[in-house]
Every structure is written in structure tokens, then in C-alpha cells.
Design a protein around this motif. Structure first.
Motif, PDB file in Angstrom:
ATOM      1  N   SER A 366       0.815  -1.215   0.000  1.00  0.00           N
ATOM      2  CA  SER A 366       0.000   0.000   0.000  1.00  0.00           C
ATOM      3  C   SER A 366       0.848   1.264   0.000  1.00  0.00           C
ATOM      4  N   LEU A 367       0.217   2.352  -0.465  1.00  0.00           N
ATOM      5  CA  LEU A 367       0.838   3.679  -0.455  1.00  0.00           C
ATOM      6  C   LEU A 367      -0.146   4.682   0.120  1.00  0.00           C
ATOM      7  N   SER A 368       0.327   5.480   1.085  1.00  0.00           N
ATOM      8  CA  SER A 368      -0.462   6.588   1.620  1.00  0.00           C
ATOM      9  C   SER A 368       0.319   7.873   1.390  1.00  0.00           C
ATOM     10  N   ASN A 369      -0.152   8.673   0.452  1.00  0.00           N
ATOM     11  CA  ASN A 369       0.535   9.920   0.105  1.00  0.00           C
ATOM     12  C   ASN A 369      -0.084  11.071   0.900  1.00  0.00           C
ATOM     13  N   PHE A 370       0.024  10.988   2.230  1.00  0.00           N
ATOM     14  CA  PHE A 370      -0.633  11.973   3.090  1.00  0.00           C
ATOM     15  C   PHE A 370       0.028  13.336   3.010  1.00  0.00           C
ATOM     16  N   GLY A 371       1.269  13.392   2.524  1.00  0.00           N
ATOM     17  CA  GLY A 371       1.995  14.652   2.464  1.00  0.00           C
ATOM     18  C   GLY A 371       1.382  15.681   1.546  1.00  0.00           C
ATOM     19  N   MET A 372       0.465  15.278   0.682  1.00  0.00           N
ATOM     20  CA  MET A 372      -0.208  16.249  -0.181  1.00  0.00           C
ATOM     21  C   MET A 372      -1.081  17.185   0.637  1.00  0.00           C
ATOM     22  N   TYR A 377       6.257  12.637   8.857  1.00  0.00           N
ATOM     23  CA  TYR A 377       6.417  11.208   9.105  1.00  0.00           C
ATOM     24  C   TYR A 377       5.146  10.662   9.760  1.00  0.00           C
ATOM     25  N   ALA A 378       4.946   9.362   9.645  1.00  0.00           N
ATOM     26  CA  ALA A 378       3.736   8.755  10.193  1.00  0.00           C
ATOM     27  C   ALA A 378       3.997   7.289  10.491  1.00  0.00           C
ATOM     28  N   THR A 379       3.019   6.659  11.099  1.00  0.00           N
ATOM     29  CA  THR A 379       3.036   5.202  11.297  1.00  0.00           C
ATOM     30  C   THR A 379       1.797   4.640  10.614  1.00  0.00           C
ATOM     31  N   PRO A 380       1.804   4.564   9.276  1.00  0.00           N
ATOM     32  CA  PRO A 380       0.633   4.058   8.550  1.00  0.00           C
ATOM     33  C   PRO A 380       0.270   2.652   9.006  1.00  0.00           C
ATOM     34  N   VAL A 381      -1.006   2.312   8.857  1.00  0.00           N
ATOM     35  CA  VAL A 381      -1.511   1.027   9.340  1.00  0.00           C
ATOM     36  C   VAL A 381      -1.388  -0.038   8.256  1.00  0.00           C
ATOM     37  N   ALA A 392       4.209   8.691   2.329  1.00  0.00           N
ATOM     38  CA  ALA A 392       4.995   9.792   1.767  1.00  0.00           C
ATOM     39  C   ALA A 392       4.545  11.095   2.412  1.00  0.00           C
ATOM     40  N   GLY A 393       5.487  11.805   3.050  1.00  0.00           N
ATOM     41  CA  GLY A 393       5.162  13.039   3.744  1.00  0.00           C
ATOM     42  C   GLY A 393       5.305  14.273   2.860  1.00  0.00           C
ATOM     43  N   LYS A 394       5.105  15.419   3.475  1.00  0.00           N
ATOM     44  CA  LYS A 394       5.132  16.686   2.749  1.00  0.00           C
ATOM     45  C   LYS A 394       6.557  17.059   2.361  1.00  0.00           C
ATOM     46  N   LEU A 395       6.722  17.441   1.101  1.00  0.00           N
ATOM     47  CA  LEU A 395       8.042  17.837   0.626  1.00  0.00           C
ATOM     48  C   LEU A 395       8.528  19.090   1.333  1.00  0.00           C
ATOM     49  N   SER A 396       9.839  19.185   1.495  1.00  0.00           N
ATOM     50  CA  SER A 396      10.411  20.354   2.149  1.00  0.00           C
ATOM     51  C   SER A 396      11.770  20.662   1.525  1.00  0.00           C
ATOM     52  N   HIS A 397      12.240  21.839   1.759  1.00  0.00           N
ATOM     53  CA  HIS A 397      13.581  22.235   1.341  1.00  0.00           C
ATOM     54  C   HIS A 397      14.456  22.284   2.595  1.00  0.00           C
ATOM     55  N   ASP A 398      15.444  21.395   2.653  1.00  0.00           N
ATOM     56  CA  ASP A 398      16.271  21.247   3.843  1.00  0.00           C
ATOM     57  C   ASP A 398      17.720  21.612   3.538  1.00  0.00           C
ATOM     58  N   VAL A 399      18.381  22.119   4.552  1.00  0.00           N
ATOM     59  CA  VAL A 399      19.812  22.393   4.444  1.00  0.00           C
ATOM     60  C   VAL A 399      20.562  21.079   4.614  1.00  0.00           C
ATOM     61  N   MET A 412      11.838  14.432   0.402  1.00  0.00           N
ATOM     62  CA  MET A 412      10.523  13.868   0.702  1.00  0.00           C
ATOM     63  C   MET A 412      10.648  12.883   1.868  1.00  0.00           C
ATOM     64  N   PRO A 413       9.945  13.152   2.971  1.00  0.00           N
ATOM     65  CA  PRO A 413       9.979  12.206   4.102  1.00  0.00           C
ATOM     66  C   PRO A 413       9.260  10.906   3.727  1.00  0.00           C
ATOM     67  N   ILE A 414       9.880   9.791   4.022  1.00  0.00           N
ATOM     68  CA  ILE A 414       9.307   8.485   3.722  1.00  0.00           C
ATOM     69  C   ILE A 414       9.178   7.676   5.012  1.00  0.00           C
ATOM     70  N   SER A 415       8.007   7.094   5.225  1.00  0.00           N
ATOM     71  CA  SER A 415       7.766   6.219   6.375  1.00  0.00           C
ATOM     72  C   SER A 415       7.389   4.839   5.838  1.00  0.00           C
ATOM     73  N   LEU A 416       8.050   3.826   6.337  1.00  0.00           N
ATOM     74  CA  LEU A 416       7.758   2.456   5.937  1.00  0.00           C
ATOM     75  C   LEU A 416       7.329   1.664   7.167  1.00  0.00           C
ATOM     76  N   THR A 417       6.071   1.256   7.202  1.00  0.00           N
ATOM     77  CA  THR A 417       5.586   0.400   8.281  1.00  0.00           C
ATOM     78  C   THR A 417       5.441  -1.017   7.736  1.00  0.00           C
ATOM     79  N   PHE A 418       5.962  -1.985   8.490  1.00  0.00           N
ATOM     80  CA  PHE A 418       5.887  -3.374   8.043  1.00  0.00           C
ATOM     81  C   PHE A 418       5.480  -4.266   9.201  1.00  0.00           C
ATOM     82  N   ASP A 419       4.923  -5.416   8.860  1.00  0.00           N
ATOM     83  CA  ASP A 419       4.504  -6.402   9.850  1.00  0.00           C
ATOM     84  C   ASP A 419       5.734  -7.229  10.225  1.00  0.00           C
ATOM     85  N   HIS A 420       6.210  -7.051  11.451  1.00  0.00           N
ATOM     86  CA  HIS A 420       7.458  -7.695  11.873  1.00  0.00           C
ATOM     87  C   HIS A 420       7.303  -9.207  12.049  1.00  0.00           C
ATOM     88  N   ARG A 421       6.071  -9.704  11.977  1.00  0.00           N
ATOM     89  CA  ARG A 421       5.890 -11.155  11.993  1.00  0.00           C
ATOM     90  C   ARG A 421       6.366 -11.756  10.677  1.00  0.00           C
TER      91      ARG A 421
END
Length: 443
Positions: A366-372, A377-381, A392-399, A412-421
């Protein structure tokens, strides 16, 4: 005595426990032909037209628009036309094999009647109707599908004259209001109440003398807690998509062992304007091919997993009615233009509620493009049986520190949630690295 047949609500999806009556296409006493539209039902996945299993006369309808009918409960009674050819399975005697819930019913209850006909899959047993009234929001009783149609047609539900039982607004009410323009959004209210009207409701009462509150030893007033105020909100019965979302999230919380890794994708090397969603999907495909363990299904009961050769990505789509997750099929063989066209088609089908139920299940990741909207960052289900979801989080300009100095990079902040089982931390980290590496490519 006429032979009355009862039609029981079949499973309109994949194990869906109930559905909401949106609109009846017939009324008691009407004649109906085999496979003609009987009613529209809203499931957790879509609005489905249920065809009649008989040619004959409608004797009874169970439930009004907005009522919830459990799968396997009575939906309608018919007096079949003895001279008309009926569907083969509708004519069959004995019991069809339904879900486990039906099989566990008491034998005496099973003997009271036969299962009559089917629409999707096998029929189930059950002789109890469970209904709930349409949710009242803002003083208007209407189901989610009706509210969605009103929003699409720009109709103010508060100005629509309801024709359903107990003042429920039906789909036809909304269509009629849209056609005659009597309830357009933004129009003046039907009954404007002047601000001074309240003065005539009761004589003015003398104002009480101000009460002196408690004071401290220093002579300063002491703040006290305000008097308790009862909330004015009314409970709303969840239906359709939101009802299913509540069940799915509860199941996911109970079953999955989630772990989340986060990092930032550096987009500084991108050349020209690019389709961010298409690049995200391409990167997920590349990561799935590099680490197949996360493009998989996991069976927690049997402790088995299924690795998928194709990549079908569930794209989270937020709507007023709740969360839809249509499947972008075969993303691994689509180019950027094909991905964009497929996403546009899925979103349109979700918005007008025409998406087939088959397109809302069976994805492999699955993909959750909540950054739009917002958020980094997040902990998607993770929803079983899938193993992973990318956020995928909100784009930013970082130093960013580089050799010889600093630069400003778009990231672009990326969060990957996985089932550790089902997957190890190493597999998840390698998956995330492959995804970030693909996103960093110039094009």
C-alpha cells in the motif's frame, strides 16, 4: 395460498457483514421481472444494485433507505409468477452453504424456510432483520451514499424535502432537487429567522446580581472550574465505508506487529518537472523487486506467507464518506503515463462511487501519500494480509551538508511500516534503501 419466497441479502463483497439500503427501485405490490433492479445497497466498498431473484409480485420489503441489513438477513418477500421461468438456483430446494455464522444456526430455525436465490456467491441462512435508522447530521437524515450524491450535485440536504420513511432523504429526493434547483448550495435559507426573533419568545428576565467568587488570603480572586456543560452532539451510527474502516482498523491493530522505519528521499537530482506520485509508485516497484519479502501476504493463523511476482499497489484515497483503497494493478509493467492514467481512473471511480468491489481488494502493498495535505512522518496502518505500507510526507527544502559546504535540497519524508511477523528489520531497511535510491535518480 400463494407460495411466498423470501430473498435473503447475499454477500455483496468478500465477506462483508452488512450493507445499507440506499434506495428501493420497487414498492410493495409492484410486479418485477427476473434480474430487474430491486434496490441499491451501499457496502463498505461501493453502491451495488441488487437484482431481483424472481419474476413475480413484491410482497414485502425489509428496511427503509438508510437501514442496515446484515448479510443473510431477509431483504424482500416475493410471490413468484408460476408461469414464468425463474433462475435455476432460486428454484432449488434445500439449503445453500453460507458463511460459518449461518451454519451454526439452530436446526429448528433452518427448517422454518428455504434460502431463496443468490446474487453474489452462495446464500446464507438467517431469519432476523437488524436495521438502524439513517444517521441524522445537522437535522437531516440521510445515508452516506445520499450525502455523497448531494455533494456531487451541489445540493443542500437541509433544503431537500424528504420522502423516505421517518423523514429520510432518498437518492431520488436529491436528484429531484438538483433537477428543479430548489436546494442549490449557497442559496438563501428557506426560512430565514431574524436575529431579533428570539426576543419575542419569552419576556426579558431581570439580570441577577453578579456573584462574588472566592478570594485568596491575599485578596485576589481564585479561579474556579466552570460549571459542567452537557455536550450537544448526537451519536451517529457508522455506515458503509466508515463502518468498514472501523472494523478493518480494529482487526489490523489486533493482528499486526507493526514497526516503522523513516528516512528522507533526496530529490535534488531530479531533472525538470516530474510526476511525484508516478515516481513514488515506480520506486515502490523497484523496492519490491529488490526485496520481495515486503511485496507479500502473511497468514498469521497458519504462519505462512505468499510472495507475489506482480506489484499491485493499494492507493489510499480520502473522501468525505471515509477511506477507500483501490488497487493499482500491475504497477510493475506501467510507465509514467500509464500510472497517471490508472490513478485518474481510480480516483474518478471512487468519487462517483462506481468503482467495482473487485478493485478495492487484493493489492500486495500500500501507499499513503498523506503529504499532499500535511505531515512529514507517520506510522501508517498495515492491513492484513499485506505486509507493508509506504507513507509519503510533505516535501520540504532542507539544508544538507555536502563535501565542501552546505546546499539546500528538496526532500521527501518516507515512512515504511511493516509487519514484523512476516519481515525482518534488515529486509525492511534494504527495501527502504532501494526505494530511496530510485527516488534519487535524475529521471
Amino acid at each position: 395460498m400463494a407460495d411466498i419466497k423470501t430473498f435473503y441479502l447475499p454477500d455483496l463483497g468478500e465477506g462483508l457483514p452488512d450493507a445499507t439500503v440506499v434506495e428501493w427501485h420497487v414498492k410493495v405490490g409492484d410486479s418485477i421481472k427476473l434480474d430487474a433492479p430491486l434496490c441499491s445497497m451501499e457496502t463498505a466498498k461501493a453502491v451495488v444494485d441488487v437484482p431481483s431473484p424472481y419474476t413475480g409480485k413484491v410482497v414485502k420489503l425489509y428496511g427503509a433507505p438508510g437501514d442496515i441489513i446484515e448479510t443473510g438477513a431477509a431483504l424482500a418477500d416475493f410471490e413468484p409468477d408460476p408461469n414464468a421461468k425463474q433462475r435455476a438456483e432460486a428454484e432449488a430446494t434445500g439449503h445453500h452453504h453460507g458463511p460459518k455464522k449461518a451454519e451454526e444456526a439452530k436446526p429448528a430455525a433452518k427448517a422454518e424456510r428455504e434460502d431463496e436465490g443468490t446474487v453474489v456467491g452462495a446464500m446464507v441462512s438467517g431469519n432476523t432483520v437488524h436495521v438502524e435508522q439513517a444517521a441524522s447530521i445537522g437535522g437531516v437524515k440521510a445515508g452516506p451514499a445520499v450525502r455523497a450524491l448531494a455533494k456531487k450535485l451541489k445540493v443542500d440536504l437541509a433544503r431537500v424535502r424528504p420522502s423516505g420513511a421517518d423523514g429520510v432523504v432518498t437518492m431520488q429526493d436529491v436528484k429531484d432537487a438538483a433537477a428543479n434547483g430548489s436546494a442549490a448550495l449557497g442559496a438563501a435559507p428557506a426560512r430565514a429567522v431574524p436575529a431579533s426573533a428570539g426576543r419575542h419568545l419569552a419576556p426579558e428576565l431581570p439580570q441577577p446580581e453578579p456573584q462574588r467568587g472566592p478570594v485568596s488570603l491575599a485578596g485576589k480572586p481564585v479561579r474556579t472550574a466552570p460549571p459542567s456543560v452537557q455536550a450537544n452532539g448526537q451519536p451517529e451510527q457508522l455506515k458503509g465505508v466508515r463502518r468498514n474502516m472501523a472494523r478493518v482498523m480494529a482487526d489490523a491493530h489486533a493482528q499486526v506487529v507493526p514497526t516503522t522505519l523513516v528516512d528522507d528521499a533526496d530529490l535534488h537530482g531530479w531533472i525538470g518537472k516530474q510526476d511525484i506520485t508516478a515516481r513514488l509508485i515506480r520506486a515502490i516497484v523497484a523496492a519490491c523487486q529488490a526485496v520481495p519479502a515486503l511485496n507479500a501476504w502473511f497468514d498469521g493463523k497458519n504462519l505462512s506467507r505468499t510472495l507475489h511476482p506482480q506489484v499491485d499497489i493499494g492507493i489510499a484515497v480520502d473522501t468525505d464518506d471515509g477511506l477507500f483503497v483501490p488497487a493499482l494493478r500491475n504497477a510493475d509493467v506501467l510507465d509514467a503515463a500509464g500510472i497517471r492514467a490508472a490513478i485518474k481512473r481510480l480516483r474518478t471511480q471512487v468519487e462517483d462511487r462506481s468503482i467495482p468491489a473487485s478493485e478495492l481488494s487484493g493489492y500486495t502493498i500500500s501507499l499513503s501519500n498523506f503529504g499532499m495535505f500535511a505531515g512529514r512522518y507517520a506510522t501508517p496502518v498495515v492491513v492484513p494480509p499485506t505486509v507493508a505500507i509506504v507513507g509519503a510526507g510533505k516535501l520540504s527544502h532542507d539544508v544538507v551538508a555536502v563535501m565542501g559546504g552546505i546546499e539546500v535540497h528538496r526532500r521527501m519524508p518516507i515512512s515504511l511500516t511493516f509487519d514484523h511477523r512476516a519481515a525482518t528489520g534488515g529486509e525492511a531497511a534494504r527495501f527502504l534503501k532501494a526505494l530511496l535510491d530510485d527516488l534519487s535518480l535524475p529521471n
